[in-house]
Design a protein around this motif. Structure first.
Motif, mmCIF file in Angstrom:
data_model
loop_
_atom_site.group_PDB
_atom_site.id
_atom_site.type_symbol
_atom_site.label_atom_id
_atom_site.label_comp_id
_atom_site.label_asym_id
_atom_site.label_seq_id
_atom_site.Cartn_x
_atom_site.Cartn_y
_atom_site.Cartn_z
ATOM 1 N N GLU A 1 -9.398 3.883 -0.124
ATOM 2 C CA GLU A 1 -10.107 2.620 0.082
ATOM 3 C C GLU A 1 -9.167 1.514 0.560
ATOM 4 O O GLU A 1 -9.487 0.758 1.471
ATOM 5 C CB GLU A 1 -10.810 2.208 -1.216
ATOM 6 C CG GLU A 1 -11.326 0.776 -1.236
ATOM 7 C CD GLU A 1 -12.373 0.469 -0.169
ATOM 8 O OE1 GLU A 1 -12.756 -0.705 -0.055
ATOM 9 O OE2 GLU A 1 -12.801 1.394 0.554
ATOM 10 N N LYS A 2 -7.984 1.427 -0.064
ATOM 11 C CA LYS A 2 -7.034 0.369 0.332
ATOM 12 C C LYS A 2 -6.533 0.589 1.755
ATOM 13 O O LYS A 2 -6.339 -0.355 2.509
ATOM 14 C CB LYS A 2 -5.868 0.309 -0.664
ATOM 15 C CG LYS A 2 -6.261 -0.254 -2.022
ATOM 16 C CD LYS A 2 -5.065 -0.343 -2.953
ATOM 17 C CE LYS A 2 -5.461 -1.040 -4.262
ATOM 18 N NZ LYS A 2 -6.518 -0.323 -4.999
ATOM 19 N N GLU A 3 -6.329 1.855 2.126
ATOM 20 C CA GLU A 3 -5.894 2.166 3.490
ATOM 21 C C GLU A 3 -6.987 1.774 4.493
ATOM 22 O O GLU A 3 -6.700 1.202 5.548
ATOM 23 C CB GLU A 3 -5.587 3.651 3.625
ATOM 24 C CG GLU A 3 -5.077 4.035 4.999
ATOM 25 C CD GLU A 3 -4.773 5.511 5.140
ATOM 26 O OE1 GLU A 3 -4.226 5.903 6.188
ATOM 27 O OE2 GLU A 3 -5.086 6.292 4.208
ATOM 28 N N ALA A 4 -8.250 2.045 4.145
ATOM 29 C CA ALA A 4 -9.367 1.693 5.029
ATOM 30 C C ALA A 4 -9.462 0.176 5.201
ATOM 31 O O ALA A 4 -9.726 -0.320 6.299
ATOM 32 C CB ALA A 4 -10.670 2.250 4.455
ATOM 33 N N LYS A 5 -9.209 -0.556 4.108
ATOM 34 C CA LYS A 5 -9.266 -2.015 4.186
ATOM 35 C C LYS A 5 -8.155 -2.562 5.077
ATOM 36 O O LYS A 5 -8.353 -3.508 5.844
ATOM 37 C CB LYS A 5 -9.154 -2.619 2.783
ATOM 38 C CG LYS A 5 -9.422 -4.114 2.766
ATOM 39 C CD LYS A 5 -9.529 -4.647 1.348
ATOM 40 C CE LYS A 5 -9.888 -6.129 1.378
ATOM 41 N NZ LYS A 5 -10.020 -6.695 0.019
ATOM 42 N N TRP B 1 0.831 -1.208 0.000
ATOM 43 C CA TRP B 1 0.000 0.000 0.000
ATOM 44 C C TRP B 1 0.869 1.264 0.000
ATOM 45 O O TRP B 1 0.564 2.244 -0.682
ATOM 46 C CB TRP B 1 -0.918 -0.009 1.221
ATOM 47 C CG TRP B 1 -1.566 1.329 1.459
ATOM 48 C CD1 TRP B 1 -2.581 1.881 0.738
ATOM 49 C CD2 TRP B 1 -1.199 2.303 2.443
ATOM 50 N NE1 TRP B 1 -2.881 3.131 1.216
ATOM 51 C CE2 TRP B 1 -2.046 3.414 2.265
ATOM 52 C CE3 TRP B 1 -0.243 2.330 3.454
ATOM 53 C CZ2 TRP B 1 -1.952 4.544 3.062
ATOM 54 C CZ3 TRP B 1 -0.160 3.449 4.257
ATOM 55 C CH2 TRP B 1 -0.999 4.540 4.056
ATOM 56 N N LYS B 2 1.969 1.257 0.767
ATOM 57 C CA LYS B 2 2.850 2.425 0.814
ATOM 58 C C LYS B 2 3.421 2.750 -0.564
ATOM 59 O O LYS B 2 3.566 3.916 -0.941
ATOM 60 C CB LYS B 2 3.984 2.194 1.813
ATOM 61 C CG LYS B 2 3.528 2.330 3.266
ATOM 62 C CD LYS B 2 4.644 2.033 4.251
ATOM 63 C CE LYS B 2 4.143 2.151 5.691
ATOM 64 N NZ LYS B 2 5.187 1.780 6.675
ATOM 65 N N GLU C 1 2.835 6.351 -5.376
ATOM 66 C CA GLU C 1 2.578 6.532 -6.812
ATOM 67 C C GLU C 1 1.229 7.205 -7.063
ATOM 68 O O GLU C 1 0.805 7.351 -8.214
ATOM 69 C CB GLU C 1 2.614 5.166 -7.510
ATOM 70 C CG GLU C 1 3.998 4.504 -7.464
ATOM 71 C CD GLU C 1 3.951 3.039 -7.887
ATOM 72 O OE1 GLU C 1 2.867 2.583 -8.316
ATOM 73 O OE2 GLU C 1 4.987 2.362 -7.762
ATOM 74 N N GLY C 2 0.559 7.595 -5.986
ATOM 75 C CA GLY C 2 -0.731 8.277 -6.095
ATOM 76 C C GLY C 2 -1.873 7.386 -6.538
ATOM 77 O O GLY C 2 -2.840 7.844 -7.153
ATOM 78 N N LEU C 3 -1.794 6.082 -6.214
ATOM 79 C CA LEU C 3 -2.791 5.124 -6.691
ATOM 80 C C LEU C 3 -3.823 4.737 -5.630
ATOM 81 O O LEU C 3 -4.565 3.783 -5.820
ATOM 82 C CB LEU C 3 -2.086 3.863 -7.212
ATOM 83 C CG LEU C 3 -1.165 4.080 -8.415
ATOM 84 C CD1 LEU C 3 -0.464 2.788 -8.787
ATOM 85 C CD2 LEU C 3 -1.977 4.596 -9.615
ATOM 86 N N ASP C 4 -3.867 5.446 -4.503
ATOM 87 C CA ASP C 4 -4.910 5.187 -3.503
ATOM 88 C C ASP C 4 -5.493 6.520 -3.035
ATOM 89 O O ASP C 4 -5.612 6.790 -1.845
ATOM 90 C CB ASP C 4 -4.334 4.405 -2.314
ATOM 91 C CG ASP C 4 -5.433 3.914 -1.350
ATOM 92 O OD1 ASP C 4 -6.562 3.666 -1.831
ATOM 93 O OD2 ASP C 4 -5.163 3.793 -0.145
ATOM 94 N N GLU C 5 -5.902 7.331 -4.025
ATOM 95 C CA GLU C 5 -6.394 8.674 -3.721
ATOM 96 C C GLU C 5 -7.672 8.649 -2.891
ATOM 97 O O GLU C 5 -7.895 9.536 -2.064
ATOM 98 C CB GLU C 5 -6.643 9.441 -5.030
ATOM 99 C CG GLU C 5 -5.351 9.779 -5.785
ATOM 100 C CD GLU C 5 -5.628 10.569 -7.043
ATOM 101 O OE1 GLU C 5 -6.810 10.886 -7.287
ATOM 102 O OE2 GLU C 5 -4.663 10.868 -7.771
#
Length: 291
Positions: free
Chosen positions: A38-42, A25-26, A31-35
Motif C-alpha cells: 500500500e505504501k509503495e502504491a501511494k 519506505w525502503k 523490515e517487512g512492514l509493507d507486505e
C-alpha cells in the motif's frame, strides 16, 4: 520544461519530500512492514501527481499552474471546469473584489482545480486495481489483503470528494457574496484543513489546539508566498541585468537570486511537510468517525 523560478523551487520541494518518503519506505520494506504494497502504491501515486503537475508526464498542457499572479489582468491558464469558469467570470465582473482579493480568489480556484485533478488520479488508480481484483479467479489471503487496500483507497476517495464539495460551496459563496472580513483563515489549504478538522473526531480541546497550529501554518505559508514573489522579481531583474553586460551588477544579482531561491525551496519543503502532517492527523480523525 519552461518553468518559472517559483515553479522550479516548488518542484525541488516536491521532489525532496518524495525522496524522503521513498527512503522511509525502503527502510520499512527492508523490515517487512509493507507486505501489502500500500505504501509503495501511494508513493507511485504521489510521483504521478508531481509529474503531471509540472508537465513531466509526456502530455501537453498538463501542468497544474498555481501562480499567485494575474498578469495583465488575465489568467495564466484555464480552470478546465465550466462551473469554475462561470464562478470566476462572475467574481471578476462583480466589482466586489479588490485586485488583491482577486489575486487571492484566483489562488483558491487554482487550488480547487488541483484537488480535482488529484482526485481523478486516485480514482483512475482505484479503477485499475478493481479491474485486476475482479479478474482473480481463486481468492487467497493475499487477495483479501488487496481487498482491504481497496477499502482504504475508497475511504481516501470519499475524503477527497468531501473536500472538493466543501471547497466548491465555499467558492460559490465567496464568488457571489465577496470575502467575509471576519473569516478566521484566508489561505485555501488552511481553510480546507479547518473545515475538515471540524468534521473529524476531535475533542473541543484538540480542535482549539489544532486551530492555533493552523494559524502558525498560515503564517508559514504567507512567508513562503512573500519569498516566492521576491524570487520572481529577482529573476526578472537578473534577466534584465544579463543583457547589460555589467559583470559586477550581474554577480550581485546572481548572489541575491541564489539566496532567495534557496530560501524559497527551504520554506516550500517545510510548508508541504507540515501540510502532510496536518492532513494525516485529520484523516485519522475522519476515519475514526466511520468506525
Amino acid at each position: 520544461l519552461h518553468l518559472s523560478a517559483v515553479k522550479l523551487a516548488e518542484l525541488h520541494s516536491d521532489l525532496k519530500i518524495q525522496e524522503k518518503d521513498e527512503l522511509s519506505w525502503k527502510k520499512l520494506k527492508a523490515e517487512g512492514l509493507d507486505e501489502d504494497g500500500e505504501k509503495e502504491a501511494k508513493l507511485r501515486r504521489n510521483l504521478n501527481v508531481i509529474m503531471t503537475k509540472y508537465g513531466m508526464n509526456g502530455k501537453k498542457d498538463s501542468q497544474l499552474v498555481d501562480t499567485n499572479y494575474i498578469k495583465d489582468g488575465t489568467e495564466s491558464d484555464t480552470l478546465d471546469d465550466p462551473r469554475l469558469e462561470k464562478l470566476w467570470s462572475k467574481a471578476k465582473t462583480s466589482g466586489k473584489f479588490s485586485d488583491e482579493e482577486l489575486d487571492k480568489l484566483w489562488r483558491e480556484f487554482k487550488h480547487h482545480k488541483e484537488k480535482i485533478h488529484e482526485y481523478n488520479i486516485l480514482l483512475e488508480t482505484v479503477s485499475r486495481t478493481e479491474d485486476i481484483h475482479k479478474n482473480v479467479i481463486n481468492p487467497s489471503e493475499e487477495n483479501l489483503v488487496k481487498e482491504e487496500i481497496l477499502h482504504s483507497k475508497h475511504r481516501e476517495l470519499k475524503e477527497k470528494l468531501r473536500s472538493i464539495n466543501q471547497g466548491f460551496e465555499r467558492l460559490r459563496k465567496v464568488s457571489h457574496q465577496g470575502y467575509d472580513t471576519t473569516s478566521e483563515f484566508e489561505e485555501p489549504r488552511v481553510i480546507d484543513l479547518w473545515d475538515m478538522a471540524k468534521s473529524a473526531n476531535f475533542t473541543e480541546k484538540e480542535l482549539e489546539s489544532f486551530r492555533e497550529e493552523l494559524k502558525h501554518f498560515e503564517a508559514k505559508i504567507e512567508k513562503h508566498h512573500h519569498y516566492q514573489k521576491q524570487l520572481e522579481i529577482s529573476h526578472q531583474k537578473l534577466k534584465h541585468v544579463e543583457g547589460t553586460g555589467d559583470k559586477e551588477h550581474l554577480n550581485r544579482n546572481k548572489e541575491k537570486y541564489a539566496m532567495l531561491e534557496e530560501k524559497t525551496k527551504e520554506l516550500g519543503y517545510k510548508v508541504k511537510k507540515h501540510l502532510q502532517d496536518l492532513s494525516s492527523r485529520i484523516s485519522q480523525g475522519l476515519q475514526h468517525n466511520e468506525l
